[in-house]
Design a protein around this motif. Structure first.
Motif, PDB file in Angstrom:
ATOM      1  N   ASP A 113     -21.235 -12.442  24.234  1.00 24.35           N
ATOM      2  CA  ASP A 113     -20.241 -12.164  25.261  1.00 24.35           C
ATOM      3  C   ASP A 113     -20.893 -11.720  26.563  1.00 24.35           C
ATOM      4  N   GLU A 114     -22.021 -11.002  26.453  1.00 29.09           N
ATOM      5  CA  GLU A 114     -22.725 -10.588  27.662  1.00 29.09           C
ATOM      6  C   GLU A 114     -23.346 -11.790  28.372  1.00 29.09           C
ATOM      7  N   LEU A 133     -22.676 -13.161  32.184  1.00 28.04           N
ATOM      8  CA  LEU A 133     -23.755 -13.430  33.136  1.00 28.04           C
ATOM      9  C   LEU A 133     -23.648 -14.847  33.686  1.00 28.04           C
ATOM     10  N   LEU A 134     -23.409 -15.821  32.822  1.00 26.34           N
ATOM     11  CA  LEU A 134     -23.353 -17.216  33.258  1.00 26.34           C
ATOM     12  C   LEU A 134     -22.124 -17.482  34.120  1.00 26.34           C
ATOM     13  N   CYS A 160     -17.970   0.005  30.794  1.00 28.67           N
ATOM     14  CA  CYS A 160     -18.900   1.005  30.272  1.00 28.67           C
ATOM     15  C   CYS A 160     -20.292   0.701  30.804  1.00 28.67           C
ATOM     16  N   ALA A 161     -20.892   1.667  31.475  1.00 30.23           N
ATOM     17  CA  ALA A 161     -22.195   1.435  32.100  1.00 30.23           C
ATOM     18  C   ALA A 161     -23.275   1.155  31.084  1.00 30.23           C
ATOM     19  N   CYS A 162     -23.034   1.528  29.819  1.00 31.20           N
ATOM     20  CA  CYS A 162     -24.041   1.336  28.782  1.00 31.20           C
ATOM     21  C   CYS A 162     -23.857   0.011  28.045  1.00 31.20           C
ATOM     22  N   CYS A 163     -22.664  -0.199  27.457  1.00 34.01           N
ATOM     23  CA  CYS A 163     -22.471  -1.383  26.614  1.00 34.01           C
ATOM     24  C   CYS A 163     -21.653  -2.477  27.281  1.00 34.01           C
ATOM     25  N   GLY A 164     -20.989  -2.187  28.404  1.00 33.36           N
ATOM     26  CA  GLY A 164     -20.197  -3.198  29.096  1.00 33.36           C
ATOM     27  C   GLY A 164     -18.778  -3.341  28.595  1.00 33.36           C
TER      28      GLY A 164
END
Length: 444
Positions: free
Chosen positions: A173-174, A178-179, A359-363
């Motif tokens: 998912d990250e 990004l893409l 969430c700044a850590c996990c998104g």
């Protein structure tokens, strides 16, 4: 297959053995179990890297124009993908990705017999070294090929290098996030037509069967933003209430069940709602420049949603929703308070959410998070301002606190960067790790 690839596979096997791969999993310590997991991941990437060019050559020798002389046809298969799938036990999608990556990273030859570099050399390098998985490589190749007709070759090459360096270690998912952002950055003129196509293809079906309702469909980002915002907010509220509950009162629902119940609750409310239907009903935060706000040209992002939308969609959203463009500051929004008040203002929370983008850590979605003081307000007299606030979901907040992580904010305002510094027992060198936003954003 080159000897270097075989050597890397052998090295990966040695690393797996050294990590404890020869012992039963239940006999491994937590540290050894993590090391074995990492070693298996490296081994799989190396094996896929070695097999991708083989898959590409099978595809080349199974071209349709070869007819009966096709390699796949001779082996009794209708296509090279079917041959690869049957012999490796992989899915059709996995076989397609192997062929795609193999073809995109193989050396080429011109019509005159001149040797040419691979179509995607950075992807090829990432795959061959084992840093980039074939699945991620396939996604990057698909994006680059899609935008190639409209992007300068030098810029496309630079973007390929950046994406290859950023992709390792990202969840699926990250990587998709990004893409999506990279595509909007590389091909801003394509955002509008893609959005309009998605809007034209929106649909929703309700099927009643066996005492159940089945809902299926999809909508464009503009239409889905208020839906996702409301449901995420309701799920986030349930998760926060659930964290400190005991076994007797803990909500046992899954995230999927919480989302279903949230949709039901919204519809039940709508049945008896007497408010004006065109009045503001929820808050959608849109990140955009002042020029985009004025001209409605360009791609903008909606808080908590991966796919960028055209700036022109913001005006349509504003008809029925509370849309807050991320053109923050001025007399109407106080973004920096001292210590005289502990809680962050709504304007501060919006600004921090725009900076951290979840969430700044996990998104995790911003609706699942709360603003926390980096330096505690009471114990360390931490200020209630942007430099001392960070958006964290409940799980990350407690994990970072319990494990002894430190958080630093580099810069000012919503353009600042959040860094997480691990404790010595996790990383002896305590190398700062970028926050989720920086891990998932391609530089302009």
């Amino acid at each position: 297959m080159g000897n270097d690839l075989l050597d890397r596979i052998a090295e990966a096997l040695d690393a797996l053995t050294a990590a404890g791969g020869g012992r039963a999993p239940e006999g491994l310590t937590p540290g050894e179990l993590v090391a074995v997991n990492n070693a298996f991941g490296a081994l799989k990437r190396q094996v896929d890297a070695a097999f991708a060019p083989v898959a590409a050559e099978i595809a080349r020798q199974s071209r349709v124009e070869l007819g009966k002389d096709s390699l796949a046809r001779k082996q009794g298969f209708r296509s090279p993908v079917a041959l690869i799938q049957a012999t490796t036990g992989s899915s059709v999608g996995e076989a397609v990705k192997l062929v795609q990556v193999g073809e995109a990273t193989a050396p080429r030859m011109s019509l005159t017999g001149e040797s040419l570099p691979a179509k995607h050399p950075h992807v090829g390098e990432g795959v061959s070294t084992g840093a980039l998985a074939v699945t991620a490589a396939s996604a990057i190749v698909s994006l680059l090929d899609r935008v190639a007709p409209r992007v300068d070759p030098e810029r496309l090459d630079a973007a390929e290098g950046d994406l290859v360096s950023m992709a390792p270690g990202l969840r699926a998912d990250e990587l998709a996030r990004l893409l999506a952002r990279a595509e909007a950055l590389l091909d801003p003129d394509g955002v509008e037509p893609r959005h309009e196509q998605a809007r034209a293809e929106r649909h929703f079906e309700i099927i009643e069967r066996d005492g159940r309702f089945r809902f299926t469909g999809e909508v464009d980002v503009e239409s889905g933003a208020p839906i996702k915002t409301v449901i995420d907010a309701m799920v986030g509220q349930a998760l926060r209430a659930n964290h400190d509950a005991d076994d007797a009162t803990r909500d046992q629902r899954s995230i999927r069940q919480m989302r279903a119940d949230a949709l039901v609750a919204v519809c039940r409310h709508a049945l008896g709602c007497e408010q004006v239907p065109t009045g503001p009903t929820t808050t959608v935060v849109v990140q955009m420049t002042l020029d985009q706000l004025r001209t409605e040209v360009g791609a903008v992002t909606i808080d908590g949603i991966d796919q960028p939308v055209p700036a022109s969609a913001v005006r349509r959203l504003a008809c029925d929703l509370q849309v807050i463009p991320a053109v923050l500051g001025g007399d109407s929004a106080v973004l920096d308070w001292g210590r005289d008040k502990r809680g962050f203002t709504r304007a501060q929370k919006l600004a921090i959410a725009l900076r951290d983008q979840g969430c700044a850590c996990c998104g995790a979605p911003a609706a699942w998070t709360e603003v926390h003081h980096i330096r505690w307000w009471k114990r360390h007299r931490g200020r209630t301002d942007l430099a001392n606030g960070v958006l964290l979901c409940v799980a990350c907040h407690h994990r970072l606190h319990d494990d002894g992580w430190e958080i630093e904010v580099d810069g000012t305002g919503i353009d600042a960067h959040v860094w997480f510094i691990p404790p010595p027992w996790i990383d002896r060198d305590r190398t700062p790790r970028p926050g989720a936003r920086d891990r998932l954003t391609l530089a302009a």
